[in-house]
Design an enzyme around this catalytic site. Structure first.
Site, PDB file in Angstrom:
ATOM      1  N   GLY A  70       7.879 -47.564 -21.434  1.00  0.00           N
ATOM      2  CA  GLY A  70       8.636 -47.481 -20.190  1.00  0.00           C
ATOM      3  C   GLY A  70       7.874 -46.725 -19.108  1.00  0.00           C
ATOM      4  O   GLY A  70       7.925 -47.091 -17.924  1.00  0.00           O
ATOM      5  N   THR A  71       7.172 -45.686 -19.497  1.00  0.00           N
ATOM      6  CA  THR A  71       6.440 -44.877 -18.522  1.00  0.00           C
ATOM      7  C   THR A  71       5.394 -45.728 -17.804  1.00  0.00           C
ATOM      8  O   THR A  71       5.300 -45.710 -16.567  1.00  0.00           O
ATOM      9  CB  THR A  71       5.754 -43.695 -19.232  1.00  0.00           C
ATOM     10  OG1 THR A  71       6.768 -42.902 -19.867  1.00  0.00           O
ATOM     11  CG2 THR A  71       4.985 -42.817 -18.247  1.00  0.00           C
ATOM     12  N   ASN A 152      19.293 -41.346 -17.843  1.00  0.00           N
ATOM     13  CA  ASN A 152      18.996 -40.910 -19.204  1.00  0.00           C
ATOM     14  C   ASN A 152      19.660 -39.601 -19.585  1.00  0.00           C
ATOM     15  O   ASN A 152      19.818 -39.314 -20.760  1.00  0.00           O
ATOM     16  CB  ASN A 152      17.479 -40.803 -19.400  1.00  0.00           C
ATOM     17  CG  ASN A 152      16.785 -40.091 -18.273  1.00  0.00           C
ATOM     18  OD1 ASN A 152      16.799 -40.554 -17.133  1.00  0.00           O
ATOM     19  ND2 ASN A 152      16.190 -38.950 -18.560  1.00  0.00           N
ATOM     20  N   GLN A 180      17.173 -47.105 -20.453  1.00  0.00           N
ATOM     21  CA  GLN A 180      18.360 -46.614 -21.164  1.00  0.00           C
ATOM     22  C   GLN A 180      19.492 -47.642 -21.160  1.00  0.00           C
ATOM     23  O   GLN A 180      20.350 -47.626 -22.043  1.00  0.00           O
ATOM     24  CB  GLN A 180      18.871 -45.310 -20.524  1.00  0.00           C
ATOM     25  CG  GLN A 180      17.923 -44.134 -20.652  1.00  0.00           C
ATOM     26  CD  GLN A 180      17.830 -43.580 -22.068  1.00  0.00           C
ATOM     27  OE1 GLN A 180      18.702 -43.811 -22.919  1.00  0.00           O
ATOM     28  NE2 GLN A 180      16.783 -42.827 -22.344  1.00  0.00           N
ATOM     29  N   HIS A 198      11.330 -48.385 -27.889  1.00  0.00           N
ATOM     30  CA  HIS A 198      11.812 -47.376 -28.846  1.00  0.00           C
ATOM     31  C   HIS A 198      13.201 -46.837 -28.534  1.00  0.00           C
ATOM     32  O   HIS A 198      13.785 -46.107 -29.329  1.00  0.00           O
ATOM     33  CB  HIS A 198      10.796 -46.237 -29.006  1.00  0.00           C
ATOM     34  CG  HIS A 198      10.717 -45.260 -27.876  1.00  0.00           C
ATOM     35  ND1 HIS A 198      11.331 -44.031 -27.928  1.00  0.00           N
ATOM     36  CD2 HIS A 198      10.100 -45.316 -26.685  1.00  0.00           C
ATOM     37  CE1 HIS A 198      11.070 -43.364 -26.805  1.00  0.00           C
ATOM     38  NE2 HIS A 198      10.327 -44.139 -26.038  1.00  0.00           N
ATOM     39  N   THR A 234      -6.110 -54.904 -25.321  1.00  0.00           N
ATOM     40  CA  THR A 234      -5.827 -55.686 -26.530  1.00  0.00           C
ATOM     41  C   THR A 234      -4.349 -55.573 -26.884  1.00  0.00           C
ATOM     42  O   THR A 234      -3.772 -54.479 -26.843  1.00  0.00           O
ATOM     43  CB  THR A 234      -6.700 -55.170 -27.694  1.00  0.00           C
ATOM     44  OG1 THR A 234      -8.062 -55.357 -27.315  1.00  0.00           O
ATOM     45  CG2 THR A 234      -6.411 -55.909 -28.988  1.00  0.00           C
ATOM     46  N   CYS A 322      11.445 -35.098 -22.331  1.00  0.00           N
ATOM     47  CA  CYS A 322      10.234 -34.585 -21.694  1.00  0.00           C
ATOM     48  C   CYS A 322      10.479 -33.216 -21.078  1.00  0.00           C
ATOM     49  O   CYS A 322       9.550 -32.470 -20.817  1.00  0.00           O
ATOM     50  CB  CYS A 322       9.747 -35.540 -20.612  1.00  0.00           C
ATOM     51  SG  CYS A 322      10.503 -37.147 -20.660  1.00  0.00           S
TER      52      CYS A 322
HETATM   53  N1  PLP Z   1      12.707 -44.281 -18.190  1.00  0.00           N
HETATM   54  C1  PLP Z   1      13.793 -43.729 -18.746  1.00  0.00           C
HETATM   55  C2  PLP Z   1      15.097 -43.812 -18.044  1.00  0.00           C
HETATM   56  C3  PLP Z   1      13.694 -43.081 -19.975  1.00  0.00           C
HETATM   57  O1  PLP Z   1      14.768 -42.512 -20.513  1.00  0.00           O
HETATM   58  C4  PLP Z   1      12.432 -43.016 -20.608  1.00  0.00           C
HETATM   59  C5  PLP Z   1      12.253 -42.288 -21.892  1.00  0.00           C
HETATM   60  O2  PLP Z   1      12.558 -41.128 -21.992  1.00  0.00           O
HETATM   61  C6  PLP Z   1      11.328 -43.623 -19.991  1.00  0.00           C
HETATM   62  C7  PLP Z   1      11.508 -44.250 -18.776  1.00  0.00           C
HETATM   63  C8  PLP Z   1       9.965 -43.603 -20.601  1.00  0.00           C
HETATM   64  O3  PLP Z   1       9.851 -44.594 -21.590  1.00  0.00           O
HETATM   65  P1  PLP Z   1       8.699 -44.458 -22.720  1.00  0.00           P
HETATM   66  O4  PLP Z   1       9.120 -43.350 -23.627  1.00  0.00           O
HETATM   67  O5  PLP Z   1       8.708 -45.807 -23.393  1.00  0.00           O
HETATM   68  O6  PLP Z   1       7.427 -44.197 -22.003  1.00  0.00           O
END
Ligand code: PLP
Length: 376
Positions: A70-71, A152, A180, A198, A234, A322
């Protein structure tokens, strides 16, 4: 046995996901871009996952760009649009004040290091974006508007359809972080949509950015030209196969699961509010994700409470994973106008598909006891 109440941080791997991954952790190790039989097996698994994930958000398979999570998907959306639209004179980024750090810090970095203009739109006391504020923020230089589908920390569901219309009227791209939201509600708004495996019973380290046809973005990772040149690297074949299988399994019964989990969440919340003096639930006025229960408990330091809970066998959080360990109060709670002293007593309990009624029965007295122990 730990009672796991931190499903917003991550979820256990679903058996369906593990089974889909297994061949690619063993004999089927070929690089999906190669030109022999093993590679075709890997490629087929990737394309099947792509179809499943596209269908889950009303997209077409060629609109799915696999990422490392997601990041990266959020970074690619925000950086990719801003870089691509600079020549149009569009250098303005508009985000909600409650975005995940993957969006927030990317936007702030672009403002600081790349000269972009940034507007952070306030939210209401209920943790929902102020639509009038959004309307007032966008202008004809806005490149991108980013509003998450659901938060989140609080679970508050955002009016993303309305945000998308406001962005479109200004000629801006609309990005929505649905990391989320996807496990619990229908997701479809967004020229760009960020997803993560995940959080939905898939493996860590894989995600996707949906990039609708006609939406052009600049890559941020350059190399072998995978994903039509938008995201080189990859293929994480096992991860992508697991992601697809998890999405298929969850979406097959998302609504029934959400109703069941929300009922457990409501029972947990009601019991804790009744037993803990002065405790308040956050963002309960509007629509909320099924699994999220966010409380503010006066006289409690969240970090201390989490340690005591851990010792009692309850895994919980104070907000986003985080942020754990950080002294700063959550930017989400701050944006909602919650005073710092209240935000310090934040407890986020997030239920998942594996949570049982027995977990809730056991967790209630453990949490009440832990609070009594750490309360000043
Ligand atoms: N965006 C939201 C709303 C999230 O809750 C999270 C994870 O904590 C992320 C992005 C980041 O996703 P990833 O852990 O797959 O990098």
């Amino acid at each position: 046995m730990t009672i796991y109440l931190d499903n917003a941080a991550t979820t256990p791997l679903l058996p369906e996901a593990r089974a889909a991954m297994e061949p690619f952790l063993g004999d089927e190790f070929a690089n999906a871009s190669s030109l022999y039989a093993g590679a075709r097996t890997a490629r087929k698994a990737i394309e099947e996952a792509r179809e499943t994930i596209a269908a889950a958000v009303g997209a077409r398979p060629d609109e799915v760009v696999f990422t490392s999570g997601g990041t990266e998907a959020d970074n690619l959306a925000v950086q990719g649009v801003v870089a691509r639209r600079a020549h149009e004179g569009r250098d303005h980024i508009v985000i909600s004040a409650i975005e995940h750090h993957a969006v927030l810090d990317t936007a702030r970095w672009l403002a600081k290091q790349r000269g972009a203009r940034l507007t952070e739109v306030p939210v209401t006391a209920a943790g929902v974006i102020d639509l009038d504020g959004l309307e007032a923020a966008v202008d004809d230089a806005t490149a991108i508007v980013s509003v998450m589908a659901a938060n989140n920390e609080t679970g508050a569901i955002q009016p993303v359809d309305r945000c998308q219309s406001i962005a479109a009227r200004a000629g801006a791209r609309f990005h929505s972080d649905a990391v989320q939201a996807l496990p619990w509600i229908a997701v479809k708004a967004g020229d760009l949509i960020a997803l993560s495996a995940h959080k939905i019973g898939g493996p860590k380290g894989v995600g996707a950015l949906i990039v609708r046809r006609g939406v052009s973005i600049e890559p941020i990772v350059h190399g072998g030209g995978q994903e039509r040149g938008v995201r080189s690297g990859t293929y994480n074949v096992a991860g992508i196969a697991g992601f697809g299988a998890a999405v298929a399994a969850v979406l097959a019964r998302r609504d029934t699961d959400a109703a069941r989990v929300a009922a457990m969440r409501d029972r947990l919340q009601a019991a804790l509010l009744a037993a803990i003096d002065g405790a308040q639930a956050t963002a309960t006025d509007g629509a909320r994700l099924a699994g999220t229960c966010h409380l503010r408990i006066p006289g409690v330091d969240a970090e201390t409470l989490l340690l005591v809970l851990d010792a009692s066998g309850v895994a919980a959080s104070s907000g986003s994973a985080c942020q754990s360990g950080a002294a700063e109060p959550s930017h989400v709670l701050q944006a909602m106008g919650i005073p710092g002293v209240e935000a310090r007593g934040a407890l986020r309990l997030t239920l998942g598909r594996s949570t049982t009624d027995a977990d809730i029965d056991a967790a209630i007295p453990l949490i009440v006891t832990a609070v009594a122990k750490v309360r000043r």
